[in-house]
Design a protein around this motif. Structure first.
Motif, mmCIF file in Angstrom:
data_model
loop_
_atom_site.group_PDB
_atom_site.id
_atom_site.type_symbol
_atom_site.label_atom_id
_atom_site.label_comp_id
_atom_site.label_asym_id
_atom_site.label_seq_id
_atom_site.Cartn_x
_atom_site.Cartn_y
_atom_site.Cartn_z
ATOM 1 N N PRO A 1 -26.002 43.143 -7.300
ATOM 2 C CA PRO A 1 -24.872 42.945 -8.210
ATOM 3 C C PRO A 1 -24.455 41.476 -8.310
ATOM 4 N N ALA A 2 -23.373 41.244 -9.068
ATOM 5 C CA ALA A 2 -22.863 39.898 -9.258
ATOM 6 C C ALA A 2 -22.528 39.254 -7.916
ATOM 7 N N THR A 3 -22.821 37.943 -7.817
ATOM 8 C CA THR A 3 -22.715 37.247 -6.536
ATOM 9 C C THR A 3 -22.026 35.894 -6.700
ATOM 10 N N ARG A 4 -21.072 35.606 -5.826
ATOM 11 C CA ARG A 4 -20.550 34.247 -5.676
ATOM 12 C C ARG A 4 -21.284 33.607 -4.505
ATOM 13 N N LEU A 5 -21.743 32.390 -4.691
ATOM 14 C CA LEU A 5 -22.602 31.761 -3.700
ATOM 15 C C LEU A 5 -21.832 31.330 -2.461
ATOM 16 N N ARG A 6 -22.462 31.534 -1.305
ATOM 17 C CA ARG A 6 -21.994 30.939 -0.065
ATOM 18 C C ARG A 6 -22.611 29.543 0.066
ATOM 19 N N ASP A 7 -22.055 28.734 0.935
ATOM 20 C CA ASP A 7 -22.540 27.357 1.066
ATOM 21 C C ASP A 7 -24.023 27.313 1.411
ATOM 22 N N GLY A 8 -24.455 28.190 2.306
ATOM 23 C CA GLY A 8 -25.857 28.200 2.696
ATOM 24 C C GLY A 8 -26.772 28.567 1.538
ATOM 25 N N GLN A 9 -26.352 29.525 0.722
ATOM 26 C CA GLN A 9 -27.140 29.901 -0.451
ATOM 27 C C GLN A 9 -27.223 28.742 -1.435
ATOM 28 N N ARG A 10 -26.083 28.092 -1.645
ATOM 29 C CA ARG A 10 -26.041 26.971 -2.594
ATOM 30 C C ARG A 10 -26.993 25.862 -2.151
ATOM 31 N N GLN A 11 -26.986 25.547 -0.865
ATOM 32 C CA GLN A 11 -27.862 24.493 -0.355
ATOM 33 C C GLN A 11 -29.329 24.892 -0.479
ATOM 34 N N HIS A 12 -29.633 26.144 -0.206
ATOM 35 C CA HIS A 12 -31.012 26.628 -0.334
ATOM 36 C C HIS A 12 -31.491 26.486 -1.775
ATOM 37 N N ILE A 13 -30.632 26.837 -2.732
ATOM 38 C CA ILE A 13 -30.993 26.732 -4.143
ATOM 39 C C ILE A 13 -31.227 25.280 -4.537
ATOM 40 N N LEU A 14 -30.354 24.390 -4.108
ATOM 41 C CA LEU A 14 -30.502 22.984 -4.463
ATOM 42 C C LEU A 14 -31.789 22.396 -3.887
ATOM 43 N N GLU A 15 -32.140 22.792 -2.678
ATOM 44 C CA GLU A 15 -33.389 22.305 -2.074
ATOM 45 C C GLU A 15 -34.596 22.826 -2.844
ATOM 46 N N ALA A 16 -34.544 24.106 -3.244
ATOM 47 C CA ALA A 16 -35.640 24.667 -4.035
ATOM 48 C C ALA A 16 -35.728 23.980 -5.396
ATOM 49 N N ASP A 17 -34.585 23.712 -5.998
ATOM 50 C CA ASP A 17 -34.571 23.030 -7.296
ATOM 51 C C ASP A 17 -35.236 21.660 -7.195
ATOM 52 N N ALA A 18 -34.954 20.939 -6.115
ATOM 53 C CA ALA A 18 -35.558 19.616 -5.931
ATOM 54 C C ALA A 18 -37.075 19.728 -5.825
#
Length: 198
Positions: free
Chosen positions: A43-60
């Motif tokens: 379902p719909a999700t608000r990101l936790r700090d760890g998730q946000r950092q993981h996404i940014l690293e993958a994006d890079a």
């Protein structure tokens, strides 16, 4: 004729990374594309700090590997604690357009999200993307409301279980009734090699 089954999610960074592979395959007349949305953020999700950092690293990694752009507005969107990631609205939008336009709608959603930082969970944003593709607003809104999203996601997940797929994206090649996973991890920089593998 080869049927290329594309198991994806509109809000999956590695699916965004696979754009060149998908477009190269679509350019071949002997390949027919079928898209299967899997519901990564469901379902719909608000990101936790760890998730946000993981996404940014993958994006890079994705940007370095493929050259795909990630805009400042997108990074601001991720940083906003009120941002909600939800695959259902975007998958509904893909089901609401004619099948031939679904790849273009996917690209529009990805650009709106990853480059422009738009909130693609919102119906108004999806409607504006559909209008830009030349679709009629009332018909698109009706398609959104009627889209069998839950059934589609459940069918996709059953397909993933059946073939042993564990991640997005996954590509399956179907020929003469036989279906097999197409390895793609070494093709993010070489779409031609991916097409040759098909």
């Amino acid at each position: 004729m080869t049927i290329l089954h594309y198991i994806h999610d509109p809000l999956c960074g590695w699916c965004y990374a696979a754009t060149a592979m998908l477009e190269a395959a679509r350019a071949r007349p002997e390949i027919r594309l079928r898209m299967h949305g899997g519901g990564l953020w469901h379902p719909a999700t608000r990101l936790r700090d760890g998730q946000r950092q993981h996404i940014l690293e993958a994006d890079a990694r994705i940007a370095a590997l493929t050259g795909q752009p990630f805009g400042a507005a997108y990074r601001s969107l991720l940083a906003d604690p009120e941002t909600v990631l939800h695959s259902r609205p975007a998958i509904a939008a893909l089901l609401a357009v004619p099948e031939a336009l679904a790849p273009a709608m996917l690209r529009a959603i990805q650009r709106a999200h990853y480059v422009e930082g738009q909130r693609v969970v919102e119906e108004g944003v999806l409607v504006s993307l559909a209008l830009a593709l030349g679709l009629e607003e009332a018909a698109f809104r009706a398609g959104l409301a009627a889209a069998p999203v839950e059934a589609h996601i459940n069918t996709t997940r059953r397909l993933m279980q059946r073939v042993g797929a564990t991640s997005f994206p996954t590509f399956l090649a179907e020929r003469d009734g036989n279906t097999e996973i197409v390895p793609h991890m070494d093709c993010y920089e070489d779409a031609a090699a991916f097409v040759a593998r098909l």
